[in-house]
Design an enzyme around this catalytic site. Structure first.
Site, PDB file in Angstrom:
ATOM      1  N   ASP A 261      14.904  24.295 -30.473  1.00 14.58           N
ATOM      2  CA  ASP A 261      15.133  23.070 -29.704  1.00 14.58           C
ATOM      3  C   ASP A 261      13.834  22.459 -29.177  1.00 14.58           C
ATOM      4  O   ASP A 261      13.808  21.291 -28.791  1.00 14.58           O
ATOM      5  CB  ASP A 261      16.031  23.365 -28.491  1.00 14.58           C
ATOM      6  CG  ASP A 261      17.395  23.878 -28.886  1.00 14.58           C
ATOM      7  OD1 ASP A 261      17.920  23.392 -29.902  1.00 14.58           O
ATOM      8  OD2 ASP A 261      17.925  24.761 -28.193  1.00 14.58           O
TER       9      ASP A 261
ATOM     10  N   THR B  68       5.538  -1.321   9.049  1.00 16.15           N
ATOM     11  CA  THR B  68       6.827  -1.690   8.449  1.00 16.15           C
ATOM     12  C   THR B  68       7.005  -1.185   7.024  1.00 16.15           C
ATOM     13  O   THR B  68       8.138  -1.065   6.562  1.00 16.15           O
ATOM     14  CB  THR B  68       6.998  -3.220   8.453  1.00 16.15           C
ATOM     15  OG1 THR B  68       5.994  -3.812   7.609  1.00 16.15           O
ATOM     16  CG2 THR B  68       6.851  -3.776   9.856  1.00 16.15           C
ATOM     17  N   ASP B  69       5.918  -0.912   6.315  1.00 13.82           N
ATOM     18  CA  ASP B  69       6.053  -0.480   4.929  1.00 13.82           C
ATOM     19  C   ASP B  69       6.412   0.997   4.802  1.00 13.82           C
ATOM     20  O   ASP B  69       7.126   1.390   3.890  1.00 13.82           O
ATOM     21  CB  ASP B  69       4.757  -0.741   4.154  1.00 13.82           C
ATOM     22  CG  ASP B  69       4.609  -2.204   3.767  1.00 13.82           C
ATOM     23  OD1 ASP B  69       5.405  -3.009   4.267  1.00 13.82           O
ATOM     24  OD2 ASP B  69       3.704  -2.517   2.988  1.00 13.82           O
TER      25      ASP B  69
ATOM     26  N   ASN C 195       1.609  -3.732   7.486  1.00 12.99           N
ATOM     27  CA  ASN C 195       1.927  -2.884   6.329  1.00 12.99           C
ATOM     28  C   ASN C 195       2.140  -1.430   6.731  1.00 12.99           C
ATOM     29  O   ASN C 195       3.067  -0.769   6.260  1.00 12.99           O
ATOM     30  CB  ASN C 195       0.805  -2.970   5.296  1.00 12.99           C
ATOM     31  CG  ASN C 195       0.827  -4.288   4.549  1.00 12.99           C
ATOM     32  OD1 ASN C 195       1.678  -5.139   4.809  1.00 12.99           O
ATOM     33  ND2 ASN C 195      -0.097  -4.458   3.629  1.00 12.99           N
TER      34      ASN C 195
ATOM     35  N   ASP D 108      18.228  25.889 -25.440  1.00 18.63           N
ATOM     36  CA  ASP D 108      17.661  27.137 -24.951  1.00 18.63           C
ATOM     37  C   ASP D 108      16.819  27.857 -25.993  1.00 18.63           C
ATOM     38  O   ASP D 108      16.083  28.766 -25.656  1.00 18.63           O
ATOM     39  CB  ASP D 108      18.768  28.080 -24.465  1.00 18.63           C
ATOM     40  CG  ASP D 108      19.788  28.391 -25.556  1.00 18.63           C
ATOM     41  OD1 ASP D 108      19.684  27.798 -26.650  1.00 18.63           O
ATOM     42  OD2 ASP D 108      20.681  29.217 -25.315  1.00 18.63           O
TER      43      ASP D 108
ATOM     44  N   ASP E  80      22.281  21.375 -27.576  1.00 17.42           N
ATOM     45  CA  ASP E  80      22.545  22.501 -28.453  1.00 17.42           C
ATOM     46  C   ASP E  80      23.929  23.046 -28.104  1.00 17.42           C
ATOM     47  O   ASP E  80      24.480  22.727 -27.049  1.00 17.42           O
ATOM     48  CB  ASP E  80      21.472  23.581 -28.232  1.00 17.42           C
ATOM     49  CG  ASP E  80      21.595  24.717 -29.218  1.00 17.42           C
ATOM     50  OD1 ASP E  80      22.058  24.471 -30.337  1.00 17.42           O
ATOM     51  OD2 ASP E  80      21.224  25.849 -28.862  1.00 17.42           O
TER      52      ASP E  80
ATOM     53  N   ASN F 169       6.060  -8.143   1.805  1.00 14.88           N
ATOM     54  CA  ASN F 169       4.664  -8.478   1.515  1.00 14.88           C
ATOM     55  C   ASN F 169       4.523  -9.904   1.024  1.00 14.88           C
ATOM     56  O   ASN F 169       3.493 -10.550   1.247  1.00 14.88           O
ATOM     57  CB  ASN F 169       4.103  -7.498   0.484  1.00 14.88           C
ATOM     58  CG  ASN F 169       3.837  -6.134   1.093  1.00 14.88           C
ATOM     59  OD1 ASN F 169       4.378  -5.803   2.136  1.00 14.88           O
ATOM     60  ND2 ASN F 169       3.022  -5.326   0.438  1.00 14.88           N
TER      61      ASN F 169
ATOM     62  N   GLU G 100       0.810  -1.215   0.000  1.00 15.16           N
ATOM     63  CA  GLU G 100       0.000   0.000   0.000  1.00 15.16           C
ATOM     64  C   GLU G 100       0.842   1.264   0.000  1.00 15.16           C
ATOM     65  O   GLU G 100       0.461   2.291  -0.551  1.00 15.16           O
ATOM     66  CB  GLU G 100      -0.929   0.018   1.237  1.00 15.16           C
ATOM     67  CG  GLU G 100      -2.006  -1.039   1.227  1.00 15.16           C
ATOM     68  CD  GLU G 100      -1.536  -2.317   1.908  1.00 15.16           C
ATOM     69  OE1 GLU G 100      -0.316  -2.482   2.073  1.00 15.16           O
ATOM     70  OE2 GLU G 100      -2.387  -3.152   2.249  1.00 15.16           O
TER      71      GLU G 100
END
Length: 932
Positions: free
Chosen positions: A662, A766-767, A763, A658, A347, A724, A305
């Site tokens: 371009d 720890t995620d 989740n 520039d 360029d 996971n 998630e």
């Protein structure tokens, strides 16, 4: 004018006299438009602005944050959780659905805010570069915003002005315009109000001025013929509409991860739910709800998630670091894209060079010398071969060359308050002032001479002369001329040798022509200087009739010098396996010389021109692009074809520039990089990144940053997916092997090893923190010492997937064995309750994922190397441990997550079991280092 306005804007005004054009446009060349007419025309034609993409409404930008495969999976999980809650009788709150929804909303808010910040930075930069123009309105001179210019306005031009719209010149006096932003030509173009005899290319329409260019010298007056999208700049801008923007490599990769995880979730959920229905005794709706919750828990376990939020945060932090290095990134994923670049197409003028014309060589009758120093700062000296300073006859001749060139010009050099040197007027003329000041003879020249007349430069004569009073010689009048060497020599009959003047015979002429050829062979622009005292009976107002019987002095070689920092940056890029290509509209010989000086190509390498490219077929074009790194005299369509050919070969292409010419290639490239100071508005609009300092070296830092970000993305992907996977396999193996580990209930009742709320807790705990900390992990390897990532190389390759599965399996086995350790029956006889065993298994899985943080920092390097370099990772792990202690030991959290307190000895068992993931990772890395 109303009846003709629609067609007039399409005509070629360069073929008719300016006064006729002004009358056709309903304007007065002396007084300009009236305020009322100008207001009406502004309403009719609209603002003098290039067509911009309509801004996306805020509500659409919010919805765009949900258009992600990973978010789709989470929304599906929310739907299943809500259905289960409804079937269960709507008891209490749908905690699972609310928790997942909070994660989705938080991710959307984060992405919206960060992209809005980037947009505001770009908008602020655009406001800084807004220009104004001087016009005649109601017979008076007025300074107005260029956006308010209309066809028929009389535009007044002076040195330093930005040309606000396309116009037909009415008057011009030594008018030179820098058109590099439109044509790629680095030298200022001389303008003349006289009509052309036949249609000419854009770069040769001497009686026209164009939007987006700048006045380098002189003055002029023009009637505006086109504004906004009807200008030549607008015509190039329309090419952008036909250019399809491609998703970046990171966007493709994240989409692939989403599709892969989505398929995995469906397959695993179907298998497990089907297994549960087969092995369980489903008799009531409650049993069906239990199976649905199992599906929800699997979906939650399989989908990281935090991935979209962490990805956005890591990229946003990268954007902030880039901003500190003077790079404004318009989209978050562009940072990583630049890190994947295998080719940088740049360029030349203003990007790789300084846009400061500099005299490099001086050739006279007594020899030659080299001028040290570059740019407008008068720091340097004259040197002959061996490094000594010129003296005697040579020095005398070269003083006359530089002082004469300074007199025969209208530029000015001055030191600003901040100590920087700046010029006014034509950069080529300013080059003489700078070189002269290096000899410290400028003060004497200014005291000695006083201008009393001028013969302006024009394209037919290719010369300019001034008439000066020489106060050191009794007010003698002197004609001083500079111009193209081949033309000027035809007007010379004598030559200066030291302090003497001798006939300009064939030997001397041959020597002088050889000097010019030598300078041209070094890709230097050449200008020659000559003079003669005027006779007492000669009229100083005689104009061109005075330019005869001149005394030739010498020739200078001028170059637009390369940026020193660009050479260093190119060397670093080559070390990183990145090919640098120069694509310019300048002269082929000049392009090759600059490219060689910068280290893009070897000395002697020739450039391909636009004409060369037009003469070869598609197969030859592709082969040429593979072999050639310098292109000159190219048009915008050539730049697009070059970018397309590079991308067809699998390259990730970055395009810097520039100028307006371009812009189409910038948009077609994987990432376009515009210059913030000298870049035009259309180029900035097309680019994905804007360099606020116009420094090519900033790109190298961006490459390093991008590569470091990609490394960190792989780190947290490795961590999130393996963690996971541990959750998925814990649930899957726990259901399938419930009877083996003593988890099966009586009468076929389905008992889950982990609850959906516990998985969601894992989740969230720890995620988020640890994964984000890995997203800002310090660089562990020299990322610039390896080749670019291939365009088809995946962020998650086969070896990483094998590691993800292996680590996830070890996690699952450690968690399930811990449950078995405390439950009665199973492989290991235990005596604790289901809640006690489940809490212990739950804790082992959390701690195993925290140990996995150290594994995930590298695929092959030991976790014990550089273990303490990331203090944020340690802080995140410490916070996660404290939260896990709280969920196990605090009563209110025990109720919500159905956990029970664990005694100290059980905590020690959990730590020991979870550490197995670290030792397994070390063994696996040792095997990879040894056998690959």
């Amino acid at each position: 004018m109303d009846e003709q306005s629609g067609s007039l804007l399409l005509e070629d005004y360069s073929l008719r006299p300016g006064e006729v054009v002004a009358r056709e446009l309903g304007s007065d060349a002396e007084g300009g438009l009236t305020g009322l007419v100008a207001a009406r025309l502004l309403a009719e034609f609209g603002p003098n602005e290039l067509r911009a993409v309509p801004p996306m409404p805020a509500w659409r930008r919010v919805l765009a944050q949900f258009q992600d495969p990973l978010v789709y999976l989470l929304l599906g999980a929310i739907a299943v959780a809500l259905v289960a809650w409804l079937i269960e009788g709507r008891e209490g709150l749908p905690v699972d659905a609310i928790a997942i929804a909070m994660v989705v909303v938080a991710n959307a808010v984060l992405g919206f805010v960060q992209e809005a910040r980037a947009a505001h930075a770009v908008a602020a930069l655009a406001r800084m570069t807004a220009v104004t123009s001087s016009v005649l309105r109601d017979g008076e001179r007025r300074r107005i915003p260029s956006a308010e210019l209309v066809p028929g306005d009389i535009l007044l031009l002076e040195e330093g002005d930005a040309v606000g719209a396309d116009g037909r010149l009415l008057l011009s006096a030594s008018l030179r315009v820098q058109e590099a932003s439109l044509t790629g030509e680095s030298e200022a173009v001389l303008k003349d109000a006289a009509p052309l005899n036949s249609p000419a290319p854009l770069a040769e329409r001497s009686c026209m001025v164009f939007k987006g260019t700048a006045v380098a010298q002189g003055t002029g007056r023009a009637v505006i013929t086109a504004t906004g999208m009807q200008t030549e700049m607008g015509a190039i801008a329309t090419l952008l509409d036909a250019t399809v923007e491609q998703p970046t490599p990171l966007q493709k990769e994240v989409a692939l991860i989403g599709r892969t995880l989505g398929t995995a979730v469906v397959v695993i959920a179907v298998i497990v739910v089907a297994t549960a229905l087969l092995v369980s005794d489903i008799q009531t709706p409650s049993d069906v709800i239990t199976v649905l919750l199992l599906g929800v828990s699997l979906a939650v376990a399989a989908v990281p998630e935090g991935l979209p939020a962490i990805l956005s945060l890591v990229l946003a932090l990268g954007v902030q670091r880039m901003a500190k290095r003077n790079a404004v990134v318009k989209t978050l994923s562009s940072v990583e894209t630049l890190g994947s670049a295998s080719v940088i197409c740049s360029d030349k003028t203003g990007t790789l060079t300084r846009s400061e014309m500099t005299i490099e060589r001086i050739m006279t009758a007594s020899g030659g010398s080299r001028v040290t120093g570059v740019g407008y700062a008068p720091l340097g000296r004259l040197e002959i071969e061996g490094g000594a300073a010129p003296e005697g006859a040579l020095l005398a001749e070269q003083i006359v060359v530089l002082s004469g060139g300074s007199l025969a010009g209208n530029a000015a050099l001055r030191e600003a308050k901040d100590g920087a040197w700046e010029i006014q007027g034509d950069p080529t003329e300013a080059a003489f002032l700078v070189a002269e000041r290096k000899l410290n003879v400028d003060d004497r020249r200014q005291r000695r001479f006083e201008r009393i007349g001028e013969i302006p430069f024009n394209s037919e004569r290719k010369m300019m002369s001034t008439i000066e009073l020489d106060h050191e010689h009794g007010g003698e009048r002197v004609l001083i001329t500079k111009g193209a060497p081949d033309v000027l020599m035809r007007h010379c009959t004598r030559i200066r040798v030291g302090m003497a003047v001798v006939p300009f015979d064939e030997v001397q002429r041959t020597h002088a022509h050889a000097d010019v050829e030598r300078l041209s062979g070094e890709a230097l622009r050449t200008l020659a200087v000559a003079y003669r005292p005027l006779g007492a009976d000669e009229d100083p107002q005689g104009g061109e009739m005075l330019e005869h019987d001149l005394i030739f002095v010498g020739t200078v070689g001028i170059i637009d010098p390369p940026r020193e920092e660009a050479a260093v940056a190119i060397a670093q890029a080559r070390r990183a396996g990145i090919r640098v290509m120069m694509i310019t509209g300048d002269h082929p010989r000049t392009a090759s010389r600059i490219a060689a000086l910068l280290g893009i190509v070897e000395n002697g390498t020739e450039a391909l021109t636009g004409a060369d490219l037009d003469a070869i077929d598609d197969a030859g074009f592709a082969a040429a692009v593979r072999a050639t790194s310098v292109y000159a005299r190219v048009a915008p369509v050539h730049k697009l074809r070059i970018v397309d050919a590079l991308q067809a070969d699998g390259n990730v292409v970055a395009m810097t520039g520039d100028g307006v010419n371009d812009a189409p290639a910038l948009k077609a490239a994987d990432i376009g990089i515009a210059m913030g100071i000298t870049g035009t508005e259309v180029t900035k609009e097309a680019a994905a990144m804007i360099l606020a300092d116009d420094n090519f070296a900033t790109i190298v830092e961006a490459v390093r940053e991008g590569r470091g970000i990609f490394d960190n993305i792989r780190k947290f992907l490795r961590y999130l997916l393996s963690s996971n996977m541990g959750e998925v396999l814990t649930v899957f193996l726990g259901v399938v092997g419930a009877g083996v580990i003593g988890l099966g209930g009586g009468g076929g009742e389905l008992v889950l090893p982990l609850l959906a709320s516990q998985i969601l807790w894992i989740n969230l705990v720890t995620d988020s923190g640890p994964a984000l900390a890995m997203g800002i992990d310090p660089e562990t390897d020299d990322v610039m010492a390896r080749p670019p990532r291939r365009a088809n190389e995946r962020a998650i390759d086969a070896r990483m997937w094998r590691g993800v599965i292996a680590i996830g399996l070890v996690m699952a086995l450690a968690s399930l064995l811990t449950i078995d350790l405390y439950l009665p029956g199973g492989l290991i006889e235990g005596s604790q309750s289901l809640d006690q065993a489940r809490t212990a298994g739950f804790t082992v899985l959390v701690l195993a994922q925290l140990f996995n943080c150290f594994n995930a920092r590298s695929e092959t390097t030991s976790a014990f190397r550089h273990m303490f370099t990331n203090r944020w990772l340690w802080a995140a792990i410490g916070l996660s441990v404290l939260l896990q202690i709280a969920v196990v030991n605090l009563g209110p959290l025990n109720v919500v997550f159905r956990t029970v307190p664990l005694p100290l000895e059980q905590w020690l068992v959990c730590v020991a079991m979870s550490s197995s993931i670290l030792w397994f990772g070390e063994v696996r890395k040792w095997a990879l280092r040894r056998w690959g």
